[in-house]
Enzyme design. Structure first.
Site, PDB file in Angstrom:
ATOM      1  N   SER A 224      -5.655   9.361  20.991  1.00 53.54           N
ATOM      2  CA  SER A 224      -6.463   8.242  20.482  1.00 53.54           C
ATOM      3  C   SER A 224      -5.582   7.279  19.705  1.00 53.54           C
ATOM      4  O   SER A 224      -4.575   7.686  19.105  1.00 53.54           O
ATOM      5  CB  SER A 224      -7.528   8.813  19.542  1.00 53.54           C
ATOM      6  OG  SER A 224      -8.123   7.784  18.798  1.00 53.54           O
TER       7      SER A 224
ATOM      8  N   TYR B  91     -10.323  14.613  12.243  1.00 55.76           N
ATOM      9  CA  TYR B  91     -10.317  14.326  13.683  1.00 55.76           C
ATOM     10  C   TYR B  91      -8.968  13.718  14.093  1.00 55.76           C
ATOM     11  O   TYR B  91      -8.318  14.163  15.042  1.00 55.76           O
ATOM     12  CB  TYR B  91     -11.462  13.368  14.044  1.00 55.76           C
ATOM     13  CG  TYR B  91     -11.311  12.765  15.418  1.00 55.76           C
ATOM     14  CD1 TYR B  91     -11.507  13.539  16.557  1.00 55.76           C
ATOM     15  CD2 TYR B  91     -10.935  11.428  15.586  1.00 55.76           C
ATOM     16  CE1 TYR B  91     -11.343  12.982  17.832  1.00 55.76           C
ATOM     17  CE2 TYR B  91     -10.771  10.872  16.838  1.00 55.76           C
ATOM     18  CZ  TYR B  91     -10.974  11.656  17.970  1.00 55.76           C
ATOM     19  OH  TYR B  91     -10.805  11.109  19.223  1.00 55.76           O
TER      20      TYR B  91
ATOM     21  N   LYS C 263      -5.531  15.055  16.609  1.00 57.88           N
ATOM     22  CA  LYS C 263      -4.827  14.348  17.691  1.00 57.88           C
ATOM     23  C   LYS C 263      -3.322  14.277  17.390  1.00 57.88           C
ATOM     24  O   LYS C 263      -2.492  14.516  18.266  1.00 57.88           O
ATOM     25  CB  LYS C 263      -5.402  12.939  17.887  1.00 57.88           C
ATOM     26  CG  LYS C 263      -6.857  12.907  18.334  1.00 57.88           C
ATOM     27  CD  LYS C 263      -7.059  13.564  19.694  1.00 57.88           C
ATOM     28  CE  LYS C 263      -8.488  13.485  20.188  1.00 57.88           C
ATOM     29  NZ  LYS C 263      -8.742  14.299  21.376  1.00 57.88           N
TER      30      LYS C 263
END
Ligand code: NAD
Ligand code: UD1
Length: 356
Positions: free
Chosen positions: A141, A165, A169
């Site tokens: 992302s 989150y 990644k």
């Protein structure tokens, strides 16, 4: 070290006719990618535990593709099940979409996020290693560019994160780089998505967030369809042309096409790890997005400007140059296409996918 990559059907070495495992294939981006994989001549199998999707998606996929899709319903963190799948199925490449993705929830339930996103990746990559599957495309992302990056963002920028989150990644990217050092036969693509929106042109597949949407387009969709009263615009005092933040919205169809291009490219690259931004390179403001959606719907939509949302940045858009050059890929859909397709999906399915 892993064994020699399996080549599968004739032609697999050239990026066509591969048997591709799509993890999270019932989700928003995975489902659109499945359709394009099949259209490109690949064979697909799916693993999904339906933690954030509905089994009815699979019926839609089968109707659109006229193909039976083998679906394995289990949690990828189940290492035995994952290993068994690789032992029994021919798999030439993996696209790994499965994971939790809600930024706010990740701050409230950090352990769940680390456990699910990292755990599923460990299990998957171990099974790939054991069974000599070398090609992996991973859903990363733009969030890995952190809070203070300049725009446009390119793949050589340093990475960081502002929430659990985002850290999953950043961490998975690092883990995969480490795996590739130990196993230089691996061919790994880290795909950094900007803001995926839009829906399948059929109007039968789209984004179906559970609960109140966090992201802009799904929120506007639900205002337009009458499920939510009005859009709340989180601040119009940013240092941008109209005071609202700029984002790089990309049609999910373009995003899906980027994965097909990456799979092909993994066959010819010497690099064990490649990192590609998937974005349009253009920043669009919240007001511009709202007005584009109003054009798609054919009426104005209610909104109110409220305070800034914690953690928001003024501008985030890609430098897509590397993907343009190395993948021969570029985004082709306009903001109006994204809104028209999202509205077709939402107006045909005001409450999203049915449960059964
Ligand atoms: P999604 O939630 O619609 O799809 C993810 C799918 O994975 C769901 O079907 C879910 O049921 C499944 N899943 C989750 N954990 C699993 C597990 N442990 N085992 C098996 N299945 C599991 O999300 P999406 O929008 O399609 O995103 C796909 C990927 O792209 C995610 O990794 C996400 O972090 C990443 N991404 C998404 C966005 C975005 O805005 N949508 C932006 C950047 C990156
Ligand atoms: C969010 C995530 C980011 C993730 C990205 C793509 C946060 C803080 N960031 O970012 O980590 O990578 O989604 O999934 O959640 N907006 C409104 N009203 C709304 C919703 C959004 O004004 O109801 C504005 C936001 O302030 C922002 C823009 O719309 O300026 C886009 O928001 P959103 O769709 O949530 O995407 P990101 O901010 O890029």
């Amino acid at each position: 070290m892993i064994g020699a990559p399996t080549t599968g059907a004739p032609g697999a070495a050239y990026g066509v006719g591969m048997r591709v495992l799509v993890t999270g294939g019932a989700g928003f981006i995975g489902s659109h990618t499945v359709i394009q994989l099949i259209a490109a001549g690949h064979d697909v199998l799916i693993v999904d535990n339906f933690a954030n999707s509905k089994p009815t998606v699979i019926n839609r996929l089968e109707a659109i593709t006229s193909k039976h899709l083998p679906v394995h319903e289990f949690d990828l963190r189940d290492t035995e099940r994952t290993e068994r799948l690789f032992a029994h199925e021919q798999i030439d490449a993996v696209i790994h979409f499965a994971g939790h993705k809600a930024v706010g929830q990740s701050s409230q339930e950090p352990l769940d996020y680390y456990q699910n996103n990292l755990g599923s990746t460990f299990s998957l990559v171990r099974a790939m290693t054991l069974h000599g599957v070398a090609k992996l495309v991973f859903s990363s992302s733009a969030t890995v560019y952190g809070a203070n990056a300049a725009v446009p963002m390119n793949e050589d920028f340093p990475t960081s994160a502002t929430n659990p989150y985002g850290w999953t990644k950043v961490m998975i990217e690092q883990i995969l780089r480490d795996v590739a050092v130990a196993q230089p036969e691996m061919r790994i693509a880290l795909m950094r998505y900007f803001n995926p929106v839009g829906a399948h042109p059929s109007g039968d597949l789209g984004e179906d967030p559970s609960g109140e949407p966090n992201n802009l387009l799904p929120y506007i969709c639900q205002v337009a369809v009458g499920r939510l009263e009005k859009l709340r615009i989180f601040g119009d005092d940013y240092d941008t042309p109209d005071g609202t933040p700029l984002r790089d919205y990309i049609h999910v169809e373009d995003l899906a096409a980027g994965h097909i291009a990456a799979l092909v490219r993994l066959d010819s690259t010497d690099r064990a790890v490649s990192t590609w931004n998937l974005g349009t390179g253009k920043g669009t403001s919240v007001f511009e997005m709202l007005h584009a959606f109003e054009r798609a719907v054919g009426r104005t939509l209610p909104y109110e400007v409220v305070g800034r949302r914690a953690g928001d940045i003024a501008a985030s858009y890609a430098d897509p140059g590397r993907a343009n050059t190395e993948l021969g890929w570029s985004a082709t859909h306009s903001i109006d296409d994204m809104c028209t397709d999202s509205w077709r999906w939402q107006s045909r399915h005001p409450n999203g996918y049915p449960d059964a």
